[in-house]
Design a protein around this motif. Sequence first.
Motif, short mmCIF file in Angstrom:
data_model
loop_
_atom_site.label_atom_id
_atom_site.label_comp_id
_atom_site.label_asym_id
_atom_site.label_seq_id
_atom_site.Cartn_x
_atom_site.Cartn_y
_atom_site.Cartn_z
N ALA A 186 -4.79 -3.41 -9.04
CA ALA A 186 -6.18 -3.85 -8.84
C ALA A 186 -6.38 -4.40 -7.42
CB ALA A 186 -6.54 -4.92 -9.87
N THR A 187 -5.31 -4.50 -6.63
CA THR A 187 -5.45 -5.14 -5.31
C THR A 187 -5.63 -4.10 -4.19
OG1 THR A 187 -3.08 -5.12 -4.79
CG2 THR A 187 -3.91 -7.02 -6.04
N GLU A 188 -6.31 -4.55 -3.13
CA GLU A 188 -6.41 -3.70 -1.94
C GLU A 188 -5.05 -3.59 -1.26
OE1 GLU A 188 -9.46 -5.26 0.65
OE2 GLU A 188 -10.92 -5.30 -1.01
N ASP A 189 -4.24 -4.65 -1.38
CA ASP A 189 -2.94 -4.64 -0.71
C ASP A 189 -2.01 -3.56 -1.28
OD1 ASP A 189 -3.58 -6.56 1.11
OD2 ASP A 189 -2.69 -8.22 0.00
N GLN A 190 -2.15 -3.23 -2.55
CA GLN A 190 -1.34 -2.13 -3.11
C GLN A 190 -1.75 -0.82 -2.44
OE1 GLN A 190 -3.06 0.13 -5.63
NE2 GLN A 190 -1.32 1.53 -5.33
N LYS A 191 -3.07 -0.62 -2.28
CA LYS A 191 -3.54 0.63 -1.64
C LYS A 191 -3.03 0.68 -0.20
CE LYS A 191 -6.00 1.79 -5.28
NZ LYS A 191 -5.34 0.81 -6.14
N GLU A 192 -3.16 -0.47 0.49
CA GLU A 192 -2.74 -0.53 1.88
C GLU A 192 -1.22 -0.33 2.01
OE1 GLU A 192 -3.74 -0.43 4.80
OE2 GLU A 192 -2.18 -1.41 6.01
N GLY A 193 -0.45 -1.00 1.18
CA GLY A 193 1.02 -0.92 1.26
C GLY A 193 1.50 0.50 1.05
N MET A 194 0.95 1.16 0.07
CA MET A 194 1.42 2.52 -0.23
C MET A 194 0.90 3.53 0.80
SD MET A 194 1.74 2.61 -4.36
CE MET A 194 2.70 1.31 -5.19
N ALA A 195 -0.36 3.32 1.25
CA ALA A 195 -0.91 4.22 2.29
C ALA A 195 -0.09 4.07 3.57
CB ALA A 195 -2.38 3.88 2.55
N ALA A 196 0.24 2.83 3.92
CA ALA A 196 1.01 2.59 5.16
C ALA A 196 2.36 3.30 5.08
CB ALA A 196 1.20 1.09 5.37
N PHE A 197 3.01 3.24 3.92
CA PHE A 197 4.30 3.94 3.77
C PHE A 197 4.11 5.42 4.00
CE2 PHE A 197 7.30 6.47 1.36
CZ PHE A 197 8.50 6.00 1.85
N LEU A 198 3.07 6.00 3.36
CA LEU A 198 2.88 7.45 3.46
C LEU A 198 2.47 7.87 4.87
CD1 LEU A 198 1.16 7.97 -0.02
CD2 LEU A 198 3.52 8.55 0.63
N LYS A 232 3.49 6.36 7.52
CA LYS A 232 4.60 5.92 8.39
C LYS A 232 4.13 4.90 9.42
CE LYS A 232 7.06 10.33 7.80
NZ LYS A 232 7.73 9.92 6.59
N ARG A 233 3.44 3.85 8.93
CA ARG A 233 3.01 2.76 9.81
C ARG A 233 3.25 1.44 9.08
NH1 ARG A 233 -1.64 0.78 7.60
NH2 ARG A 233 -2.82 2.20 6.29
N GLU A 234 3.11 0.32 9.84
CA GLU A 234 3.26 -1.01 9.25
C GLU A 234 2.04 -1.33 8.38
OE1 GLU A 234 5.55 -3.77 9.74
OE2 GLU A 234 6.84 -2.10 10.38
N ALA A 235 2.26 -1.92 7.23
CA ALA A 235 1.12 -2.32 6.37
C ALA A 235 0.44 -3.56 6.95
CB ALA A 235 1.63 -2.62 4.97
N GLN A 236 -0.87 -3.59 6.81
CA GLN A 236 -1.65 -4.77 7.23
C GLN A 236 -2.21 -5.41 5.97
OE1 GLN A 236 -1.95 -5.73 10.49
NE2 GLN A 236 -0.60 -4.01 10.99
N PHE A 237 -1.48 -6.36 5.41
CA PHE A 237 -1.93 -6.96 4.16
C PHE A 237 -3.01 -8.01 4.41
CE2 PHE A 237 2.52 -5.70 2.94
CZ PHE A 237 2.13 -4.69 2.06
N ARG A 238 -3.95 -8.10 3.45
CA ARG A 238 -5.06 -9.05 3.62
C ARG A 238 -5.19 -10.00 2.42
NH1 ARG A 238 -9.77 -5.40 4.04
NH2 ARG A 238 -10.97 -7.16 4.81
N ASP A 239 -4.17 -10.03 1.59
CA ASP A 239 -4.17 -10.92 0.41
C ASP A 239 -5.38 -10.65 -0.50
OD1 ASP A 239 -1.93 -12.05 1.56
OD2 ASP A 239 -3.05 -13.67 2.49
N ARG A 240 -5.71 -9.38 -0.62
CA ARG A 240 -6.83 -9.03 -1.52
C ARG A 240 -6.40 -7.99 -2.52
NH1 ARG A 240 -11.87 -8.75 2.66
NH2 ARG A 240 -11.65 -10.90 3.31
#
Length: 258
Positions: free
Chosen positions: A236-248, A250-258
Amino acid sequence: MAYETIIVEIEDEVALIRLNRPEALNALNATLLDELSAALTEADRNDKVRCIVLTGSEKAFAAGADIKEMAQKSFVDAYGGDLFGPQIDTISRIRKPIIAAVSGYALGGGCELAMACDFIIAAENAKFGQPEINLGVIAGIGGTQRLTRFVGKSKAMDMNLTGRFMDAAEAERSGLVSRVVPTPKLVSEALSAARKIAEKSQISVMAAKESVNRSYETTLREGLLFERRAFQSMFATEDQKEGMAAFLEKREAQFRDR
Ligand code: CAA
């Protein structure tokens, strides 16, 4: 806030709390425990803090509860006043991760305070012990309970009944500490671990902490269910979308605690 017995510094989203009663090897008196509870509560509420490191001096993390302060207490003082109860409960309710960076003596309440943190990084000179038996009492804030879960019954009995100390190598072998580092590097290593944690999504950090802690409180089946539901809720979090997108991507994830 100004404290008498601890020093708090906040840098790079990490709060470093130093126990500071050198004249008593950081023995835990009422003032220190109250100040530590207040500082931890404040750090937990402070948006600029994402991880906490708790340390002492090179000679002592803490040599236990303050014996001078306790010596004349009666049963009514101890039981009626719930000696150490409120402060240790506060510490165990902090939601942000707390790393104990232990150098020198972590004895009695000092060892128990370190164990109430989320994990312990030990300096090579660290010495852990539950020597309360030598004072005609027993451990009172986790030395018979947390220590037993960490190192097993045999070692916990040995420590609590003989009062012997465990050095850093034995503490690492027994699972009491997560790693041992050279003594002069203790605080920098602990801060670097804390900064690594501070880079993650705080929502997943809190869920991971809650989930590991749940394993001490419940059955395996219930614990696994708690973990699975917490894992599933991360979607349900934006950070899950960001973390997995960043992996795919090949960049650093920018987490926003959301
Ligand atoms: N409470 C109060 N003062 C303490 C203390 C303690 N737990 N530990 C050390 N100090 C004080 C000493 O009294 C001494 O002060 P003075 O110079 O004013 O006498 C000063 O700190 C330095 O200590 P030492 O001279 O003893 O230093 P050392 O290097 O010779 O020995 C030590 C170090 C082995 C840690 C020794 O100090 C020691 O055994 N301390 C007591 C450890 C202990 O029994 N802890 C358990 C406390 S009970 C408890 O914690 C209950 C609980 O579970 C909540």
